[in-house]
Design an enzyme around this catalytic site. Structure first.
Site, PDB file in Angstrom:
ATOM      1  CB  SER A 113      -0.936   0.019   1.212  1.00  0.00           C
ATOM      2  OG  SER A 113      -0.175   0.116   2.399  1.00  0.00           O
ATOM      3  CE  LYS A 118      -2.741   1.976   4.917  1.00  0.00           C
ATOM      4  NZ  LYS A 118      -2.436   1.042   3.870  1.00  0.00           N
TER       5      LYS A 118
END
Lengths: 167, 133
Positions: free
Chosen positions: A48, A92
């Protein structure tokens, strides 16, 4: 006499063992405090955050001081406890803070549909750099600031990527 | 959280919070927990867990039934009249929990274990089904 000599020797050996155990115990306590409250290495893996982070795993140095002082801002890569499964931690990038308007592509693989959301008070919007393979705020919404656990400083392993993460 | 905690305006209770529950994040209905507020990470609240992930909660003031999402929980204060809880800010991620309250340690006349009261239950709970765990 021999018995007495043995007893004295055992006693000094036992004392030395106890001292060394105490040193090890103090070191482990210090290590735990440093890992939880100051700085810790973490292993992260997954697609990701490509191309910033590798698929097969990087060891990153995360510091745990800034988020307590409120110094996390847009553009920072952070460690976040997952709002979907509290036993997992996510890595993230913070895209927007509370009060900002976020415009994002809902599902880049299938359509170009765009949505705009205002991030509520006390929350942040996190997204993975690889928007095609990242489960982030576009799926589970803005996350409370209290879920942030650390800010990534630099990469430690693999050595050819050593240093700060390029944007 | 009156009358379980802080029954009068002049008394402030001090409680013991255990953090071993944060290892596996296993909680039950009726646990009293400390968690960071979702709208201000510097504030902490103490409320009782009413719903766990997968439970259906009936909200009379909204005339609606909602399902507690995965990884979230529903809290309410014992004093429902004046309590800012999940009825205002919705289900909260489990990751915000900072510990579980086990005992009141001060004042001395209120010292003792904090009981798990389960008189407020969700409409339907995954744990009620046989063979869940």
């Amino acid at each position: 006499m021999n018995l007495f000599g043995n007893a004295v020797r055992w006693r000094s050996i036992a004392k030395e063992a106890l001292d060394r155990t105490a040193i090890v115990a103090k070191f482990l306590c210090l290590l735990h405090v440093a890992n939880t409250y100051i700085c810790t290495p973490t292993l992260v893996y997954g697609p990701s955050m490509l191309p910033t982070l590798n698929l097969t795993g990087d060891v990153l140095l995360a510091e745990r001081v800034s988020h307590r002082l409120g110094k996390v801002g847009p553009g920072d890569v952070v460690l976040v406890r997952s709002p979907v499964d509290p036993r997992k931690s996510l890595t993230k990038r913070v895209v927007a803070m509370a009060g900002d308007k976020v415009t994002f592509v809902v599902d880049p693989r299938n359509s170009d549909r765009v949505r705009t959301i205002v991030v509520p008070r006390g929350h942040v919007w996190i997204q993975g750099d690889n928007i095609y393979a990242s489960s982030d705020s576009r799926q589970f919404g803005p996350v409370p600031y209290g879920l942030i656990e650390g800010k990534i400083l630099c990469r430690v392993w693999p050595l050819d990527g050593f240093g700060s993460l390029n944007h | 959280m009156s009358p379980a905690f802080n029954p009068g305006s002049d008394t402030s209770d001090y409680v013991l919070v255990e953090k071993f529950c944060l290892d596996k994040y296993r909680f039950s209905h009726g646990d009293v927990v400390v968690f960071s507020s979702p709208s201000n990470h510097k504030e902490k609240h103490i409320k009782r867990i009413i719903g766990l992930p997968g439970d259906w909660i009936g909200t009379p003031n909204l005339d609606d039934v909602l399902k507690v999402p995965e990884g979230h929980f529903w809290v309410e204060g014992d004093n429902s009249v004046s309590s800012l809880d999940s009825r205002s800010f919705g289900p909260i991620p489990l990751g915000l929990i900072r510990g579980r309250v086990t005992h009141i340690v001060w004042p001395p006349q209120r010292m003792g274990r904090v009981e798990k009261e389960t008189n407020q239950r969700p409409l339907s709970s995954l744990q009620d089904r046989p063979g869940f765990y």
